[in-house]
Design a protein around this motif. Sequence first.
Motif, PDB file in Angstrom:
ATOM      1  N   ILE A 304       0.835  -1.194   0.000  1.00 53.88           N
ATOM      2  CA  ILE A 304       0.000   0.000   0.000  1.00 53.88           C
ATOM      3  C   ILE A 304       0.873   1.248   0.000  1.00 53.88           C
ATOM      4  N   SER A 305       1.939   1.227   0.804  1.00 52.31           N
ATOM      5  CA  SER A 305       2.832   2.382   0.863  1.00 52.31           C
ATOM      6  C   SER A 305       3.472   2.659  -0.499  1.00 52.31           C
ATOM      7  N   LYS A 306       3.870   1.608  -1.212  1.00 55.13           N
ATOM      8  CA  LYS A 306       4.442   1.803  -2.545  1.00 55.13           C
ATOM      9  C   LYS A 306       3.416   2.405  -3.495  1.00 55.13           C
ATOM     10  N   GLY A 335      -1.346  11.754   2.342  1.00 52.98           N
ATOM     11  CA  GLY A 335      -0.703  11.814   3.658  1.00 52.98           C
ATOM     12  C   GLY A 335      -1.486  11.075   4.724  1.00 52.98           C
ATOM     13  N   ARG A 336      -2.824  11.184   4.655  1.00 54.15           N
ATOM     14  CA  ARG A 336      -3.651  10.504   5.657  1.00 54.15           C
ATOM     15  C   ARG A 336      -3.502   8.999   5.549  1.00 54.15           C
ATOM     16  N   THR A 340      -2.023   6.698   8.529  1.00 54.64           N
ATOM     17  CA  THR A 340      -2.854   5.690   9.199  1.00 54.64           C
ATOM     18  C   THR A 340      -2.383   4.274   8.944  1.00 54.64           C
ATOM     19  N   LEU A 341      -1.401   4.097   8.073  1.00 51.55           N
ATOM     20  CA  LEU A 341      -0.873   2.744   7.879  1.00 51.55           C
ATOM     21  C   LEU A 341      -0.240   2.246   9.169  1.00 51.55           C
ATOM     22  N   LEU A 355      -5.721  -2.070   7.557  1.00 55.11           N
ATOM     23  CA  LEU A 355      -5.062  -2.281   6.269  1.00 55.11           C
ATOM     24  C   LEU A 355      -6.086  -2.413   5.148  1.00 55.11           C
ATOM     25  N   ALA A 356      -7.174  -3.109   5.435  1.00 55.99           N
ATOM     26  CA  ALA A 356      -8.221  -3.234   4.415  1.00 55.99           C
ATOM     27  C   ALA A 356      -8.783  -1.862   4.063  1.00 55.99           C
TER      28      ALA A 356
END
Length: 720
Positions: A304-306, A335-336, A340-341, A355-356
Amino acid sequence: MHLPRPRLRRAVPLCLAACALLTGMASAGDAQETLQLVLYTPLNVDGAATTASTTLQLHNANAAALKYTLAIVNAQARNTNQAADWVVAFYGLDNKPAGPMLEGSAAAGQSFPIRVDLSHVVEAGESTAELQCNNVKIADLSLVKEQGLPFKVSLEGNPPEKPEIEFVKGSPLDLRWKNDDAMHYPISWEFFVKGKAVGGATIVGPNGSTKFTVTPRDGWFSLYQSFFKSEAVDGTVTVGYKPAGAVGAYPSKTIPIKARLSYYDPGVRDEVAMIAILVILAAGGIVSAYVNVDLVNRIKAISISKRVGQLARVIGEIGPQLNSQMRVSLLLERGRITETLPRRVLFTPETGAALAQSDADADALKVRVDLAAQISDAILREDHALNAGGVAPSLMDQVAKDLSAAQDLLKKSVLSPGELQKIQLALGGATNILDRIGQPDDDLEKALAARLQDLKARFTPAFLADATCIKIKAHAPIPFTLLDPGVSQAASQGERDANTRRLAVIADLVQMQSADARILECLSRQDFVSLQLAELLLMELKDGVSLNDLRAEIAANPPRVYFITDRDTVRPNTPILLKLMFNKWRYNRAAARRRIECTWDFGHNSLTEKGWEVYHYFPRAATYPAPYSITVTLTDIDHMAIAAPIPIVHTVKVSKPRGEGHAHRAVEVERWAVGFFVALVGLFAGAKDKILSLDTAGAVFALFLLGFGIDMAKNLLVSK
């Protein structure tokens, strides 16, 4: 005393001398020697016997007959140094029993045998006694009872055939010898465990048990082998009859034992082992949670970050052609999602849900970014079309209107299906127009016909004869050609669109009896920008507010402007609307404002924005409240600075962000920990006996695998 007579004085010493001689003769007659013990038969007693018999060979060495009294006294067992309770029976020369003492008379020089029987001879080993004649010791008698001893000595314990004994390192242990014989035994013993021995000696009493102390060897113990339970090894105890100072072979036996060896006190060890077992089970469960939950979640978070990082690059490449609110909305949403990750604890039940949600948010952001990129491309195409010329201004205005509507909807972080459909329709409409540039538009053609008809109705002969109209026509004659029916259809759709709009501006000027030179200059040119400026200047005339009026407000000392924000409390990463307003309210709606460009400097990261109202967000700060100084500079459409006597500055104080639910996360972790602990205890209770039957390495491995396979722990991590 005084004796006057000499004869009497001489008689006294003579009497005294005579008395002394008589006394001496009497004493010489009483002083006789005792009997002498020449020899006696050995007193060797079988171990099972309790009686003994010997013959004393006595001799009277006196020159005269001797009366005697024989007795055996002071019998003592050397093993115990205690009295031996023998029962002595003498037999006379007539071979008749005489009891414990024998009285008789022996002729001078006579030698004779005396039989003695002993009973209640129970003590093992050597015992001694004195043979007395007339209360005078004449010899020491020795009795030995060592051959064929029953030696019924055993080690007390359970089971009797192989006692189990618990040894603790460094702790002396009291054990008991059991003696089923009626005699004392001096014994030596040796415990032999793991090839190392420890021994000692003691005396066991008859018909009972005797305590003795064993101090185990340190070499017997292993912390590794006895970590969870006492290490069980086979050993032996060798015990043997060993009188003091004796050498040679004596009765002995070897007793098998089961030695249970504990490195620590069993109570402490069991507590430590219980904790260690739970820790190993927990380690297995945690590793399982890490592999099956945490690691999977980390991979998801990285993915998700990628994706969000790629979207951030796309947002950065979109450029400033989009309005600030939409760009800020996209950046903040990116950014949010990043904020929140989950990062640290990724195995709580809420992590999967978070994560979902982040994954769904990233998908939604991708949709928005893709649409924003399409809008940005459409704006660039619009600019290129305008620069190329020949396009219908009204169609370009429709494109700008559709793209602006799409941006207004797209600035929302969450789009409903209906809103998404509206964005796609607006973007599709703008794209369709751009794709058909140079081709006639039927709808526009109808609109042009209606517009031209209205203009012809306004431009009557009297209207055309107006002096103002004549003056304008002299500066901008081309738009008037549309009023000639033969010429109007010959021009292109774009030209007719532009000139009908110019005619509309001219009509308003004639009606207002104004021949503003700036407007006339714009009308004389045929480019789209001049048309827009002419329409803007006409609106200024109608407003009654000029650019110079606004310059005067800005140049005042202090400038007659102020700032408006849409919230009192500003927090990090939260969009904030900023407006620059004139003190005179009607100036804020004046068309002349569109000819002034406001540039905002937000005081961090060299970020700037343009517009009378902009959206912005401030980053997190090291300390709060964090003040940011916002500076606004102004230029006209010709990029000429509109100087203010003092800087136009506004300070925003960013407050500390609100809590982000750490308490909830802590509760979730506690809930999981309680359930996990209960599951571990249940697992251990069900498998305790099997686990403890293994050696240390096997137990550790089994415990780890048992914890690794705990289903309840993993089920607790799945958000319902």
